[in-house]
Write a protein that holds these residues in place. Structure first.
Motif, short mmCIF file in Angstrom:
data_model
loop_
_atom_site.label_atom_id
_atom_site.label_comp_id
_atom_site.label_asym_id
_atom_site.label_seq_id
_atom_site.Cartn_x
_atom_site.Cartn_y
_atom_site.Cartn_z
N ARG A 65 31.62 -21.59 -28.24
CA ARG A 65 30.82 -22.61 -27.52
C ARG A 65 31.07 -22.54 -26.02
O ARG A 65 30.16 -22.70 -25.21
N ASN A 66 32.32 -22.28 -25.62
CA ASN A 66 32.62 -22.13 -24.20
C ASN A 66 31.92 -20.90 -23.63
O ASN A 66 31.41 -20.92 -22.50
N THR A 67 31.86 -19.83 -24.41
CA THR A 67 31.18 -18.61 -23.97
C THR A 67 29.67 -18.83 -23.87
O THR A 67 29.02 -18.30 -22.96
N GLU A 68 29.11 -19.62 -24.78
CA GLU A 68 27.68 -19.95 -24.68
C GLU A 68 27.38 -20.71 -23.39
O GLU A 68 26.40 -20.42 -22.70
N ARG A 69 28.24 -21.67 -23.06
CA ARG A 69 28.06 -22.41 -21.79
C ARG A 69 28.19 -21.48 -20.59
O ARG A 69 27.46 -21.58 -19.61
N ALA A 70 29.14 -20.53 -20.68
CA ALA A 70 29.33 -19.58 -19.58
C ALA A 70 28.14 -18.65 -19.45
O ALA A 70 27.69 -18.36 -18.33
N ALA A 71 27.58 -18.16 -20.56
CA ALA A 71 26.40 -17.29 -20.51
C ALA A 71 25.21 -18.04 -19.92
O ALA A 71 24.44 -17.47 -19.13
N GLU A 72 25.08 -19.29 -20.27
CA GLU A 72 23.99 -20.09 -19.70
C GLU A 72 24.21 -20.30 -18.20
O GLU A 72 23.27 -20.21 -17.41
N ALA A 73 25.45 -20.55 -17.79
CA ALA A 73 25.74 -20.72 -16.37
C ALA A 73 25.49 -19.43 -15.59
O ALA A 73 24.97 -19.46 -14.47
N ILE A 74 25.83 -18.30 -16.18
CA ILE A 74 25.59 -17.01 -15.51
C ILE A 74 24.09 -16.77 -15.37
O ILE A 74 23.61 -16.33 -14.32
N THR A 75 23.33 -17.07 -16.41
CA THR A 75 21.88 -16.88 -16.37
C THR A 75 21.24 -17.81 -15.35
O THR A 75 20.33 -17.42 -14.62
N ASP A 76 21.72 -19.06 -15.29
CA ASP A 76 21.18 -20.04 -14.34
C ASP A 76 21.79 -19.91 -12.95
O ASP A 76 21.44 -20.68 -12.05
N LEU B 97 35.93 -16.94 -20.54
CA LEU B 97 36.46 -15.60 -20.80
C LEU B 97 35.51 -14.49 -20.36
O LEU B 97 35.83 -13.32 -20.55
N ILE B 98 34.35 -14.85 -19.81
CA ILE B 98 33.38 -13.83 -19.40
C ILE B 98 33.01 -14.03 -17.94
O ILE B 98 33.24 -15.08 -17.35
N SER B 99 32.40 -12.98 -17.39
CA SER B 99 31.82 -13.03 -16.04
C SER B 99 30.47 -12.34 -16.12
O SER B 99 30.09 -11.80 -17.15
N ALA B 100 29.74 -12.35 -15.03
CA ALA B 100 28.41 -11.73 -15.02
C ALA B 100 28.49 -10.23 -15.31
O ALA B 100 27.59 -9.66 -15.91
N THR B 101 29.58 -9.59 -14.90
CA THR B 101 29.70 -8.15 -15.11
C THR B 101 30.16 -7.79 -16.53
O THR B 101 30.06 -6.64 -16.94
N SER B 102 30.66 -8.77 -17.28
CA SER B 102 31.14 -8.45 -18.63
C SER B 102 30.05 -8.54 -19.70
O SER B 102 30.29 -8.19 -20.84
#
Length: 171
Positions: free
Chosen positions: A66-77, A86-91
């Motif tokens: 769930r934290n990764t889903e929020r991070a993917a949404e934040a990266i997209t937005d 645990l992720i960044s835009a480059t990962s």
């Protein structure tokens, strides 16, 4: 005065100890039932402990997911990442033809105590090149889809159960 005499009870002259043998056999049977009961209780305790470890592992992995889903949404937005991401835009990978296997990826985790994620953007997959951008399609971040694979254990200091969850997340 008439006295009635009571018949005398016959008392055996020799005691044979049959009651003692019966009592010892009954005690032996009760001891065996007690030992069996202790073994059953011990097995149930182990089963409850394993169930607890598996459940904690699953809940921890779902939290990472769930934290990764929020991070993917934040990266997209293009907004700030949530804390502890645990992720960044480059990962985030966009290669759909890399042969990613979530089961093997989970087995390959070198540190079983640390959570890990693998994120692939899959909405751009398709066609012979494996990427919609190669076919001239527009880059649509409003309907981005991700394959997120998360891994976590039940305890970070002494892990005994691990879980891998693979899911598709669409904005």
């Amino acid at each position: 005065m008439n006295r009635t005499s009571h018949p005398r009870l016959s008392i055996p002259r020799q005691q044979r100890g049959a009651v003692l043998y019966v009592a010892l056999i009954m005690l032996l049977l009760l001891a065996l039932i007690g030992v069996a009961g202790m073994q059953v209780a011990g097995m149930q305790e182990k089963m409850a402990s394993n169930y607890r470890a598996a459940n904690r592992s699953f809940q921890n992995t779902e939290g990472v997911l769930r934290n990764t889903e929020r991070a993917a949404e934040a990266i997209t937005d293009r907004t700030d990442l949530p804390p502890g991401s645990l992720i960044s835009a480059t990962s985030i990978t966009t290669n759909c033809e890399d042969g990613f296997d979530p089961v093997q990826w989970g087995r390959d985790q070198v540190n079983p105590a640390l959570p890990a994620v693998n994120v692939r953007r899959i909405d751009k997959c398709g066609g012979p090149g494996g990427n919609a951008l190669d076919e001239g399609q527009p880059n649509d971040d409003d309907s981005a889809s991700f394959q997120i694979t998360a891994y976590s254990a039940d305890d970070t200091t002494n892990p005994s159960s691990w879980t891998v969850i693979d899911t598709i997340f669409k904005l």
